[in-house]
Design a protein around this motif. Structure first.
Motif, PDB file in Angstrom:
ATOM      1  N   LEU A 124     -37.790 -19.989  18.840  1.00 32.50           N
ATOM      2  CA  LEU A 124     -37.737 -21.298  18.182  1.00 32.50           C
ATOM      3  C   LEU A 124     -39.091 -22.001  18.237  1.00 32.50           C
ATOM      4  CD1 LEU A 124     -34.257 -22.502  19.463  1.00 32.50           C
ATOM      5  CD2 LEU A 124     -34.873 -22.070  17.071  1.00 32.50           C
ATOM      6  N   ALA A 125     -39.788 -21.871  19.360  1.00 32.70           N
ATOM      7  CA  ALA A 125     -41.108 -22.498  19.502  1.00 32.70           C
ATOM      8  C   ALA A 125     -42.085 -21.912  18.480  1.00 32.70           C
ATOM      9  CB  ALA A 125     -41.636 -22.306  20.919  1.00 32.70           C
ATOM     10  N   THR A 126     -42.038 -20.599  18.289  1.00 33.38           N
ATOM     11  CA  THR A 126     -42.918 -19.948  17.312  1.00 33.38           C
ATOM     12  C   THR A 126     -42.623 -20.434  15.907  1.00 33.38           C
ATOM     13  OG1 THR A 126     -43.121 -17.996  18.728  1.00 33.38           O
ATOM     14  CG2 THR A 126     -43.636 -17.711  16.383  1.00 33.38           C
ATOM     15  N   LEU A 127     -41.331 -20.506  15.564  1.00 30.97           N
ATOM     16  CA  LEU A 127     -40.947 -20.978  14.229  1.00 30.97           C
ATOM     17  C   LEU A 127     -41.314 -22.447  14.038  1.00 30.97           C
ATOM     18  CD1 LEU A 127     -37.466 -19.250  13.878  1.00 30.97           C
ATOM     19  CD2 LEU A 127     -39.577 -18.656  12.663  1.00 30.97           C
ATOM     20  N   ARG A 182     -34.274 -26.660  20.814  1.00 28.77           N
ATOM     21  CA  ARG A 182     -35.067 -26.351  22.005  1.00 28.77           C
ATOM     22  C   ARG A 182     -34.692 -27.276  23.164  1.00 28.77           C
ATOM     23  NH1 ARG A 182     -40.965 -26.016  21.570  1.00 28.77           N
ATOM     24  NH2 ARG A 182     -40.672 -24.725  23.416  1.00 28.77           N
ATOM     25  N   GLN A 183     -34.419 -28.538  22.849  1.00 26.21           N
ATOM     26  CA  GLN A 183     -34.014 -29.472  23.895  1.00 26.21           C
ATOM     27  C   GLN A 183     -32.661 -29.057  24.479  1.00 26.21           C
ATOM     28  OE1 GLN A 183     -33.299 -33.533  22.645  1.00 26.21           O
ATOM     29  NE2 GLN A 183     -33.688 -34.302  24.693  1.00 26.21           N
ATOM     30  N   ALA A 192     -25.980 -15.241  26.272  1.00 25.54           N
ATOM     31  CA  ALA A 192     -26.603 -15.925  27.415  1.00 25.54           C
ATOM     32  C   ALA A 192     -25.587 -16.790  28.143  1.00 25.54           C
ATOM     33  CB  ALA A 192     -27.783 -16.774  26.946  1.00 25.54           C
ATOM     34  N   ASN A 193     -24.681 -17.379  27.396  1.00 23.89           N
ATOM     35  CA  ASN A 193     -23.639 -18.207  27.997  1.00 23.89           C
ATOM     36  C   ASN A 193     -22.686 -17.339  28.811  1.00 23.89           C
ATOM     37  OD1 ASN A 193     -22.269 -20.606  28.549  1.00 23.89           O
ATOM     38  ND2 ASN A 193     -20.894 -20.313  26.830  1.00 23.89           N
ATOM     39  N   ILE A 194     -22.263 -16.238  28.242  1.00 27.86           N
ATOM     40  CA  ILE A 194     -21.318 -15.351  28.926  1.00 27.86           C
ATOM     41  C   ILE A 194     -21.937 -14.757  30.185  1.00 27.86           C
ATOM     42  CG2 ILE A 194     -20.074 -13.156  28.710  1.00 27.86           C
ATOM     43  CD1 ILE A 194     -19.762 -13.913  25.669  1.00 27.86           C
ATOM     44  N   LYS A 195     -23.173 -14.310  30.080  1.00 27.32           N
ATOM     45  CA  LYS A 195     -23.842 -13.632  31.198  1.00 27.32           C
ATOM     46  C   LYS A 195     -24.588 -14.588  32.124  1.00 27.32           C
ATOM     47  CE  LYS A 195     -24.357  -9.233  28.837  1.00 27.32           C
ATOM     48  NZ  LYS A 195     -25.290  -8.210  28.370  1.00 27.32           N
ATOM     49  N   GLN A 196     -24.600 -15.896  31.763  1.00 25.65           N
ATOM     50  CA  GLN A 196     -25.325 -16.887  32.554  1.00 25.65           C
ATOM     51  C   GLN A 196     -26.781 -16.453  32.739  1.00 25.65           C
ATOM     52  OE1 GLN A 196     -23.489 -19.869  34.004  1.00 25.65           O
ATOM     53  NE2 GLN A 196     -22.404 -19.151  32.211  1.00 25.65           N
ATOM     54  N   SER A 197     -27.419 -16.088  31.628  1.00 26.79           N
ATOM     55  CA  SER A 197     -28.759 -15.518  31.660  1.00 26.79           C
ATOM     56  C   SER A 197     -29.830 -16.519  31.232  1.00 26.79           C
ATOM     57  CB  SER A 197     -28.831 -14.289  30.751  1.00 26.79           C
ATOM     58  OG  SER A 197     -30.153 -13.837  30.629  1.00 26.79           O
ATOM     59  N   GLU A 198     -30.678 -16.878  32.167  1.00 26.27           N
ATOM     60  CA  GLU A 198     -31.799 -17.752  31.839  1.00 26.27           C
ATOM     61  C   GLU A 198     -32.850 -16.997  31.026  1.00 26.27           C
ATOM     62  OE1 GLU A 198     -34.776 -21.053  33.802  1.00 26.27           O
ATOM     63  OE2 GLU A 198     -33.545 -19.833  35.139  1.00 26.27           O
ATOM     64  N   THR A 199     -32.992 -15.709  31.279  1.00 31.47           N
ATOM     65  CA  THR A 199     -33.959 -14.885  30.550  1.00 31.47           C
ATOM     66  C   THR A 199     -33.684 -14.920  29.049  1.00 31.47           C
ATOM     67  OG1 THR A 199     -34.184 -13.434  32.462  1.00 31.47           O
ATOM     68  CG2 THR A 199     -34.933 -12.559  30.356  1.00 31.47           C
ATOM     69  N   MET A 200     -32.426 -14.840  28.672  1.00 32.14           N
ATOM     70  CA  MET A 200     -32.057 -14.886  27.251  1.00 32.14           C
ATOM     71  C   MET A 200     -32.349 -16.259  26.665  1.00 32.14           C
ATOM     72  SD  MET A 200     -28.489 -12.805  27.201  1.00 32.14           S
ATOM     73  CE  MET A 200     -28.359 -11.158  27.865  1.00 32.14           C
ATOM     74  N   LEU A 201     -32.132 -17.298  27.444  1.00 33.54           N
ATOM     75  CA  LEU A 201     -32.431 -18.653  26.970  1.00 33.54           C
ATOM     76  C   LEU A 201     -33.932 -18.815  26.734  1.00 33.54           C
ATOM     77  CD1 LEU A 201     -30.106 -20.764  29.300  1.00 33.54           C
ATOM     78  CD2 LEU A 201     -29.739 -20.198  26.887  1.00 33.54           C
ATOM     79  N   VAL A 202     -34.729 -18.280  27.641  1.00 35.52           N
ATOM     80  CA  VAL A 202     -36.187 -18.345  27.488  1.00 35.52           C
ATOM     81  C   VAL A 202     -36.615 -17.583  26.235  1.00 35.52           C
ATOM     82  CG1 VAL A 202     -38.374 -17.608  28.538  1.00 35.52           C
ATOM     83  CG2 VAL A 202     -36.626 -18.705  29.946  1.00 35.52           C
ATOM     84  N   GLU A 203     -35.986 -16.432  25.985  1.00 32.32           N
ATOM     85  CA  GLU A 203     -36.308 -15.641  24.791  1.00 32.32           C
ATOM     86  C   GLU A 203     -36.064 -16.450  23.516  1.00 32.32           C
ATOM     87  OE1 GLU A 203     -34.445 -11.995  22.142  1.00 32.32           O
ATOM     88  OE2 GLU A 203     -33.580 -12.417  24.121  1.00 32.32           O
ATOM     89  N   ILE A 204     -34.915 -17.071  23.414  1.00 34.05           N
ATOM     90  CA  ILE A 204     -34.576 -17.816  22.199  1.00 34.05           C
ATOM     91  C   ILE A 204     -35.446 -19.063  22.074  1.00 34.05           C
ATOM     92  CG2 ILE A 204     -32.745 -19.018  20.925  1.00 34.05           C
ATOM     93  CD1 ILE A 204     -32.586 -15.856  21.151  1.00 34.05           C
ATOM     94  N   ASP A 205     -35.741 -19.716  23.186  1.00 38.03           N
ATOM     95  CA  ASP A 205     -36.637 -20.862  23.132  1.00 38.03           C
ATOM     96  C   ASP A 205     -38.007 -20.440  22.615  1.00 38.03           C
ATOM     97  OD1 ASP A 205     -37.312 -23.699  23.697  1.00 38.03           O
ATOM     98  OD2 ASP A 205     -38.673 -22.774  25.146  1.00 38.03           O
ATOM     99  N   GLY A 206     -38.475 -19.284  23.028  1.00 35.19           N
ATOM    100  CA  GLY A 206     -39.767 -18.783  22.551  1.00 35.19           C
ATOM    101  C   GLY A 206     -39.759 -18.522  21.054  1.00 35.19           C
ATOM    102  N   ALA A 258     -45.047 -22.723  13.429  1.00 36.34           N
ATOM    103  CA  ALA A 258     -45.396 -22.292  12.072  1.00 36.34           C
ATOM    104  C   ALA A 258     -44.976 -23.347  11.050  1.00 36.34           C
ATOM    105  CB  ALA A 258     -44.729 -20.955  11.764  1.00 36.34           C
ATOM    106  N   TRP A 259     -43.792 -23.915  11.240  1.00 34.14           N
ATOM    107  CA  TRP A 259     -43.283 -24.927  10.307  1.00 34.14           C
ATOM    108  C   TRP A 259     -44.172 -26.165  10.320  1.00 34.14           C
ATOM    109  CZ3 TRP A 259     -40.188 -24.281   6.407  1.00 34.14           C
ATOM    110  CH2 TRP A 259     -39.635 -25.389   5.768  1.00 34.14           C
ATOM    111  N   ILE A 260     -44.580 -26.588  11.513  1.00 31.07           N
ATOM    112  CA  ILE A 260     -45.482 -27.735  11.626  1.00 31.07           C
ATOM    113  C   ILE A 260     -46.822 -27.400  10.975  1.00 31.07           C
ATOM    114  CG2 ILE A 260     -46.823 -29.117  13.275  1.00 31.07           C
ATOM    115  CD1 ILE A 260     -44.293 -28.999  15.103  1.00 31.07           C
ATOM    116  N   GLY A 261     -47.257 -26.152  11.114  1.00 24.77           N
ATOM    117  CA  GLY A 261     -48.532 -25.728  10.550  1.00 24.77           C
ATOM    118  C   GLY A 261     -48.602 -25.779   9.040  1.00 24.77           C
ATOM    119  N   ILE A 262     -47.449 -25.694   8.369  1.00 19.28           N
ATOM    120  CA  ILE A 262     -47.470 -25.751   6.902  1.00 19.28           C
ATOM    121  C   ILE A 262     -47.354 -27.173   6.372  1.00 19.28           C
ATOM    122  CG2 ILE A 262     -46.570 -23.404   6.646  1.00 19.28           C
ATOM    123  CD1 ILE A 262     -43.889 -24.718   5.740  1.00 19.28           C
TER     124      ILE A 262
END
Length: 144
Positions: free
Chosen positions: A117-120, A38-39, A101-115, A123-127
């Motif tokens: 990872l944040a969900t996972l 995420r960082q 995202a790298n090829i298309k220089q897409s911030e939207t795709m980066l936000v999607e993947i960060d989301g 959940a991982w912290i929750g267990i």
């Protein structure tokens, strides 16, 4: 370039990270991998906004390495069953999407993947309490 003060601070930060990893439980290591990916994505977004194409590419490559070489490689597909298989597919999707995202220089795709990872990560912290309980159980049984 950088003053020696920065080099010292960077070395200190590396020692802190390495020490944290060396003493971490397997559960904590996965949390660290999620945080690292995420960082790296946050850095990729920053570089993209600044127009730093090289920095953007390096940060995305780092996120992909963490996902494929850390999170995906830590899966036990035999013991993990359907959950491990689904995570494996999700990690593959994330890596492909980051490459896109790298090829298309897409911030939207980066936000999607960060989301994702944040969900996972959440959940991982929750267990964590369940992991702690399971780890303590064999120790308690051996004392009987």
């Amino acid at each position: 370039m950088f003053s020696q003060g920065h080099a010292g601070a960077n070395a200190y930060a590396r020692v802190g990270v390495e020490t944290g990893v060396m003493g971490a439980s397997p559960h904590r290591l996965i949390v660290l991998l999620y945080q690292g990916a995420r960082q790296a994505i946050a850095q990729a977004r920053m570089h993209l906004q600044q127009g730093n194409v090289a920095g953007h590419g390096r940060a995305i490559s780092k996120a992909i390495r963490i996902i494929e070489g850390g999170l995906q490689q830590s899966l036990n597909l035999e013991a993990g069953g359907e959950i491990a298989e689904r995570l494996n597919a999700l990690y593959s999707y994330m890596a492909r999407r980051l490459l896109e995202a790298n090829i298309k220089q897409s911030e939207t795709m980066l936000v999607e993947i960060d989301g994702l990872l944040a969900t996972l990560e959440e959940a991982w912290i929750g267990i964590a309490p369940e992991i702690t309980r399971m780890a303590a159980q064999p120790a308690a049984e051996s004392m009987r």
